[in-house]
Design a protein around this motif. Structure first.
Motif, PDB file in Angstrom:
ATOM      1  N   VAL A 154       2.844   7.860   2.688  1.00 62.46           N
ATOM      2  CA  VAL A 154       2.210   8.939   1.805  1.00 62.46           C
ATOM      3  C   VAL A 154       2.870   9.266   0.740  1.00 62.46           C
ATOM      4  O   VAL A 154       2.497   9.423  -0.343  1.00 62.46           O
ATOM      5  CB  VAL A 154       1.942  10.149   2.745  1.00 62.46           C
ATOM      6  CG1 VAL A 154       1.507  11.300   2.035  1.00 62.46           C
ATOM      7  CG2 VAL A 154       1.037   9.590   3.931  1.00 62.46           C
ATOM      8  N   ALA A 155       4.066   9.620   0.732  1.00 63.15           N
ATOM      9  CA  ALA A 155       5.010   9.843  -0.382  1.00 63.15           C
ATOM     10  C   ALA A 155       5.058   8.839  -1.421  1.00 63.15           C
ATOM     11  O   ALA A 155       4.991   8.994  -2.457  1.00 63.15           O
ATOM     12  CB  ALA A 155       6.499  10.205  -0.004  1.00 63.15           C
ATOM     13  N   VAL A 213       1.569   8.864  -3.076  1.00 62.51           N
ATOM     14  CA  VAL A 213       1.535  10.041  -4.068  1.00 62.51           C
ATOM     15  C   VAL A 213       2.332   9.762  -5.195  1.00 62.51           C
ATOM     16  O   VAL A 213       1.648  10.141  -6.382  1.00 62.51           O
ATOM     17  CB  VAL A 213       2.058  11.405  -3.212  1.00 62.51           C
ATOM     18  CG1 VAL A 213       2.042  12.527  -4.231  1.00 62.51           C
ATOM     19  CG2 VAL A 213       0.926  11.738  -2.283  1.00 62.51           C
ATOM     20  N   CYS A 214       3.458   9.301  -5.162  1.00 56.73           N
ATOM     21  CA  CYS A 214       4.176   9.053  -6.350  1.00 56.73           C
ATOM     22  C   CYS A 214       3.371   8.015  -7.476  1.00 56.73           C
ATOM     23  O   CYS A 214       3.617   8.057  -8.676  1.00 56.73           O
ATOM     24  CB  CYS A 214       5.605   8.494  -6.000  1.00 56.73           C
ATOM     25  SG  CYS A 214       6.715   9.606  -5.359  1.00 56.73           S
ATOM     26  N   ALA A 218       0.441   9.630  -9.051  1.00 49.53           N
ATOM     27  CA  ALA A 218       0.809  10.664  -9.932  1.00 49.53           C
ATOM     28  C   ALA A 218       1.623   9.995 -11.228  1.00 49.53           C
ATOM     29  O   ALA A 218       1.435  10.431 -12.346  1.00 49.53           O
ATOM     30  CB  ALA A 218       2.038  11.587  -9.341  1.00 49.53           C
TER      31      ALA A 218
END
Length: 63
Positions: free
Chosen positions: A32-33, A36-37, A40
């Motif tokens: 998930v991280a 998201v990165c 973004a």
């Protein structure tokens, strides 16, 4: 029928289950991280042909 060392098998299975559970939760968090990165960063604009650098150029007015 009595199985020798059944307690150690149970301790081993519980320990293995805890480790697998921890790794599964940690992997999900890392995935998930990462997503998201990536999402973004996809919103950032750069000139065609420009490459990502560790440090932005000093002449870049958007920094």
């Amino acid at each position: 029928m009595k199985i020798r060392g059944i307690r150690w098998w149970m301790v081993g299975l519980v320990t293995a289950g805890l480790i697998v559970n921890y790794l599964a939760r940690n992997a999900a968090f890392l995935i998930v991280a990462f997503v998201v990165c990536v999402l973004a960063r996809s919103g950032e604009h750069r000139p065609a042909g420009a490459r990502w650098t560790a440090m932005p150029a000093a002449s870049n007015p958007t920094v």
